[in-house]
Design a protein around this motif. Sequence first.
Motif, PDB file in Angstrom:
ATOM      1  N   THR A 178      47.671   2.375  34.477  1.00  0.00           N
ATOM      2  CA  THR A 178      47.823   3.292  35.615  1.00  0.00           C
ATOM      3  C   THR A 178      47.046   4.570  35.316  1.00  0.00           C
ATOM      4  OG1 THR A 178      49.850   4.240  34.702  1.00  0.00           O
ATOM      5  CG2 THR A 178      50.109   2.420  36.252  1.00  0.00           C
ATOM      6  N   ALA A 179      46.819   5.356  36.370  1.00  0.00           N
ATOM      7  CA  ALA A 179      46.086   6.610  36.218  1.00  0.00           C
ATOM      8  C   ALA A 179      46.423   7.513  37.379  1.00  0.00           C
ATOM      9  CB  ALA A 179      44.586   6.363  36.133  1.00  0.00           C
ATOM     10  N   THR A 180      46.298   8.820  37.144  1.00  0.00           N
ATOM     11  CA  THR A 180      46.419   9.823  38.211  1.00  0.00           C
ATOM     12  C   THR A 180      45.052  10.451  38.423  1.00  0.00           C
ATOM     13  OG1 THR A 180      46.995  11.628  36.705  1.00  0.00           O
ATOM     14  CG2 THR A 180      48.799  10.284  37.530  1.00  0.00           C
ATOM     15  N   LEU A 181      44.849  11.015  39.626  1.00  0.00           N
ATOM     16  CA  LEU A 181      43.497  11.460  39.963  1.00  0.00           C
ATOM     17  C   LEU A 181      43.550  12.477  41.092  1.00  0.00           C
ATOM     18  CD1 LEU A 181      40.530  10.645  39.184  1.00  0.00           C
ATOM     19  CD2 LEU A 181      40.539   9.205  41.213  1.00  0.00           C
ATOM     20  N   VAL A 182      42.700  13.495  40.998  1.00  0.00           N
ATOM     21  CA  VAL A 182      42.407  14.406  42.108  1.00  0.00           C
ATOM     22  C   VAL A 182      40.901  14.336  42.343  1.00  0.00           C
ATOM     23  CG1 VAL A 182      42.283  16.798  42.866  1.00  0.00           C
ATOM     24  CG2 VAL A 182      44.336  15.963  41.778  1.00  0.00           C
ATOM     25  N   LEU A 183      40.481  14.018  43.596  1.00  0.00           N
ATOM     26  CA  LEU A 183      39.071  13.869  43.941  1.00  0.00           C
ATOM     27  C   LEU A 183      38.782  14.797  45.112  1.00  0.00           C
ATOM     28  CD1 LEU A 183      37.107  10.547  44.104  1.00  0.00           C
ATOM     29  CD2 LEU A 183      36.839  12.237  45.903  1.00  0.00           C
TER      30      LEU A 183
ATOM     31  N   MET B 243      49.522   7.608  46.107  1.00  0.00           N
ATOM     32  CA  MET B 243      50.340   7.081  45.029  1.00  0.00           C
ATOM     33  C   MET B 243      49.497   6.823  43.779  1.00  0.00           C
ATOM     34  SD  MET B 243      50.945   3.198  46.439  1.00  0.00           S
ATOM     35  CE  MET B 243      52.001   2.793  45.072  1.00  0.00           C
ATOM     36  N   LEU B 244      50.176   6.636  42.670  1.00  0.00           N
ATOM     37  CA  LEU B 244      49.571   6.399  41.366  1.00  0.00           C
ATOM     38  C   LEU B 244      48.617   5.214  41.427  1.00  0.00           C
ATOM     39  CD1 LEU B 244      50.144   7.511  38.401  1.00  0.00           C
ATOM     40  CD2 LEU B 244      51.554   5.486  38.144  1.00  0.00           C
ATOM     41  N   LEU B 245      47.423   5.365  40.843  1.00  0.00           N
ATOM     42  CA  LEU B 245      46.479   4.249  40.793  1.00  0.00           C
ATOM     43  C   LEU B 245      47.036   3.144  39.896  1.00  0.00           C
ATOM     44  CD1 LEU B 245      43.019   6.049  40.435  1.00  0.00           C
ATOM     45  CD2 LEU B 245      44.104   5.186  42.515  1.00  0.00           C
ATOM     46  N   GLY B 246      46.953   1.909  40.384  1.00  0.00           N
ATOM     47  CA  GLY B 246      47.445   0.773  39.621  1.00  0.00           C
ATOM     48  C   GLY B 246      48.911   0.488  39.831  1.00  0.00           C
TER      49      GLY B 246
ATOM     50  N   ALA C 251      45.886  10.933  43.871  1.00  0.00           N
ATOM     51  CA  ALA C 251      46.643   9.713  43.551  1.00  0.00           C
ATOM     52  C   ALA C 251      47.672  10.054  42.472  1.00  0.00           C
ATOM     53  CB  ALA C 251      45.707   8.602  43.091  1.00  0.00           C
ATOM     54  N   GLY C 252      48.815  10.565  42.887  1.00  0.00           N
ATOM     55  CA  GLY C 252      49.911  10.853  41.960  1.00  0.00           C
ATOM     56  C   GLY C 252      49.637  11.986  41.006  1.00  0.00           C
ATOM     57  N   HIS C 253      48.701  12.888  41.328  1.00  0.00           N
ATOM     58  CA  HIS C 253      48.321  13.959  40.408  1.00  0.00           C
ATOM     59  C   HIS C 253      48.943  15.283  40.843  1.00  0.00           C
ATOM     60  CE1 HIS C 253      45.619  14.861  37.027  1.00  0.00           C
ATOM     61  NE2 HIS C 253      45.554  16.088  37.549  1.00  0.00           N
ATOM     62  N   LEU C 254      48.977  16.248  39.904  1.00  0.00           N
ATOM     63  CA  LEU C 254      49.502  17.572  40.195  1.00  0.00           C
ATOM     64  C   LEU C 254      48.581  18.294  41.174  1.00  0.00           C
ATOM     65  CD1 LEU C 254      50.546  18.597  36.574  1.00  0.00           C
ATOM     66  CD2 LEU C 254      52.046  17.850  38.420  1.00  0.00           C
ATOM     67  N   PRO C 255      49.110  19.135  42.060  1.00  0.00           N
ATOM     68  CA  PRO C 255      48.299  19.756  43.121  1.00  0.00           C
ATOM     69  C   PRO C 255      47.381  20.841  42.569  1.00  0.00           C
ATOM     70  CG  PRO C 255      50.513  20.639  43.159  1.00  0.00           C
ATOM     71  CD  PRO C 255      50.522  19.534  42.153  1.00  0.00           C
ATOM     72  N   PRO C 256      46.201  21.077  43.203  1.00  0.00           N
ATOM     73  CA  PRO C 256      45.328  22.194  42.816  1.00  0.00           C
ATOM     74  C   PRO C 256      46.013  23.529  43.077  1.00  0.00           C
ATOM     75  CG  PRO C 256      44.138  20.576  44.133  1.00  0.00           C
ATOM     76  CD  PRO C 256      45.580  20.220  44.231  1.00  0.00           C
ATOM     77  N   LEU C 257      45.603  24.542  42.298  1.00  0.00           N
ATOM     78  CA  LEU C 257      46.155  25.888  42.438  1.00  0.00           C
ATOM     79  C   LEU C 257      45.074  26.790  43.005  1.00  0.00           C
ATOM     80  CD1 LEU C 257      48.426  27.968  41.905  1.00  0.00           C
ATOM     81  CD2 LEU C 257      47.441  28.295  39.632  1.00  0.00           C
ATOM     82  N   LEU C 258      45.378  27.493  44.133  1.00  0.00           N
ATOM     83  CA  LEU C 258      44.429  28.381  44.801  1.00  0.00           C
ATOM     84  C   LEU C 258      44.869  29.814  44.625  1.00  0.00           C
ATOM     85  CD1 LEU C 258      41.996  28.864  46.719  1.00  0.00           C
ATOM     86  CD2 LEU C 258      43.622  28.647  48.634  1.00  0.00           C
TER      87      LEU C 258
END
Length: 770
Positions: free
Chosen positions: A640-645, A682-685, A660-667
């Motif tokens: 499995t993996a998490t991702l922000v694209l 959701m989480l990859l895999g 994909a299940g990753h922590l949100p960006p901070l602005l």
Amino acid sequence: MTSEPVVPPERGAAAEAAATSAVLERARGAVMALTGCSADAAFEELTQRAKAGNRTLIEECWITLGGLARHPSGVDTSATPRPPTDTACADAPVTHDRSGALARLGAALVTVRTWRELAACLREHLGPPVGADAVLVYVPRPDGGLELAGHAGTDDALAARWRRVPPLLGTGGLAPPDVLSTGEPRWLADDAGDHERYPLTGDPPEPRGSLAWLPVPAGPRPEAALAVLRERGEPFDPEERELLRAAVPLCAGRVRDLAPAGQRHALDAVAAVLDVLPGAVALLRPLPRGAREADDDYHVVAASPEAADLLGYPGRPLTGLRLRECWPGAGDALWPGLRRVLESGEPYEAEPFVVGARAAEPVSYAVRAERLGDGLIVTWPRLDPSNRQERRLSDVQRLGNLGWANWNLVTHEALWSDQVHTVLGLDPDAAPLPLTALPELAVPEDRPLFTGAVRALVGEGRPMDVPFRVRSGGAVRHLRAVAEATTDVHGSPVEVHGFVQDLTAQRSAELALVESERAILVQHGVLQAERALAGRLQHALLPLPRRQPVRLAGLRVEVAYLPAQSGLYVGGDWFSAIELPDGTALFVVGDVAGHGVDAVATMAQLRFTAKGMVSTGSSPTGALSRLNTLLLHSHDSHGTATLVLARYHPEERRLVWAQAGHLPPLLKRGGEVRYLDRPAGMLLGAGATPAFEEAECRLEPGDRLLLYTDGLVERPGECIDAGLERLALATRERHSEVPGSLSPLLSAMLEGERRDDVCVLDIRVPGDVP
């Protein structure tokens, strides 16, 4: 007859103490009113009067209050405090006549000189208030029963039939003598069945009306029991019980004076003998047994001082205590043994026990019991030190798995302990071997060394400490022989003593430890090699970022990648920050679950596939869906993996992103910071049909956007929300426009040793962007 419920001792004692205090205060106030003295002087006056008249203080108080009614000063006695009461009737008022009756009883008891006079005095002053037709005074007998000492209201013929109360022989019911052991009264009403449960020797078959049994304390234990009878059968009411309980303390002084001249039982003689008897000895009498055998207990009738010391009561008498109370550490096997002594008459001896186990020289005692009448004589003899020492030596040999041996070189006699045969694997009935024959037991490889050590010991007196092996029961055991010689005046060895020890268990543990260490070293080498390989792959596939920021699509971008400092494995954190051919910029931060070569391989697949997909026109959500399919069909189907694209369009300053299940960006905008609302993903895999959504964010000049992995905010034992709050606070408070501006932020967020990789993309919109 039926037995009325007894007031719990703790409640009755509290009420009695309160009432006694009230009587004392009233008597002291009366003396102060009559003499004009102070409160302390009044108390001292009452105390001196009691000593002079050989009375208790409470007796003197009631005598003083009894004289107030006749005092010419006209002091009102109607407010005389009530005597000790039964808590069950603590609120029931005592009439003025009954208070006066107690005062008159206290004064009349001063002239009592015999048991019969005591019974007559009690009937005279208590008969009218409670309707008593007869009063009988009983004292204890040596067998545990009661003996009639005085009576009033009954003729001599009837008194002769009631002269004895049998001892406690039942197994569950109560009998009148228990008022002396419990210290609580018994209130009996008219009932035909009571004749059988509470028998008196020669008791007539017809019911005898209401009967009250009251113990009279006159020392460490009650010395007498009062039986108050009346012909009518209704129970004594609360006021009558209160009056009878209050009269008991007034009799204590008379009972104490009369007992030596009357029927004081022979237990005092027994106690006197035990007081001077050497050793720990106690006389016990069984208490009534309950429904369970575990309820067995014994009343300590008398005990020697050494018994008190042994059971933890130094300087204090055990008389009156229960055996379970004064010896809570007695083993469970003791109680059945004592019961068998009572039933069979055969003596009993329990297992020894140790006293002072924490002391330098603990002492062992045995427990022996023999029947004496209906009771027990229990002794605690101290075990002989030589026996204890022999037992200790046997325990040492058994626990150490060794045995001692002695060889006389002059007489050629050999003496072994039994444990030597066990250690050498020989027949226990076999004769001890000569010292020179001992090496023949060793395996052939060890015989030369063992033989040489024995020759040096016998010939030169040189001490021997040699390991050797023997074959026993199809297995090889590791032994050790240690010995030294005693020489004569010429220095020639004449005697050898030593021991043999079985070290097989220790040797096996040592070999197992060596094997474990070897396996650990091998495994450590494998892990180090894997870490080195994974590290090289990671550096090849994910070059470390440059220290200075880069320009991508009009943005200033700074990258920080910090590998974990602990553990043998390389993690799967990764990033991408590139400018695409159409002038847009691609930003990706991901984290692959797991460590090592597999994690690095998965990271490489995702990193390069994501760049290729977005470069060829795939949307962020389309790229995530294809990456999920790739991960499901990879060699590690459980990865499995998490991702922000995110994709940035500079003309509109528009950031389109998915996760994909990753922590949100901070602005950070101006002086405020906030986390972007995460679109669905959701989480990859994690599943074959995931749902991903896109979100847009329009950036403004001066904005700062952080993409990061969880290693930046996670700490062991801490909620992830606390780490996110800490990141927001650090971003708001630390601001820098110079290269390396991530350093203050990383220093504030990372404390101690890093247990996970940390990856951060710091994206800034220059303030002069048109």
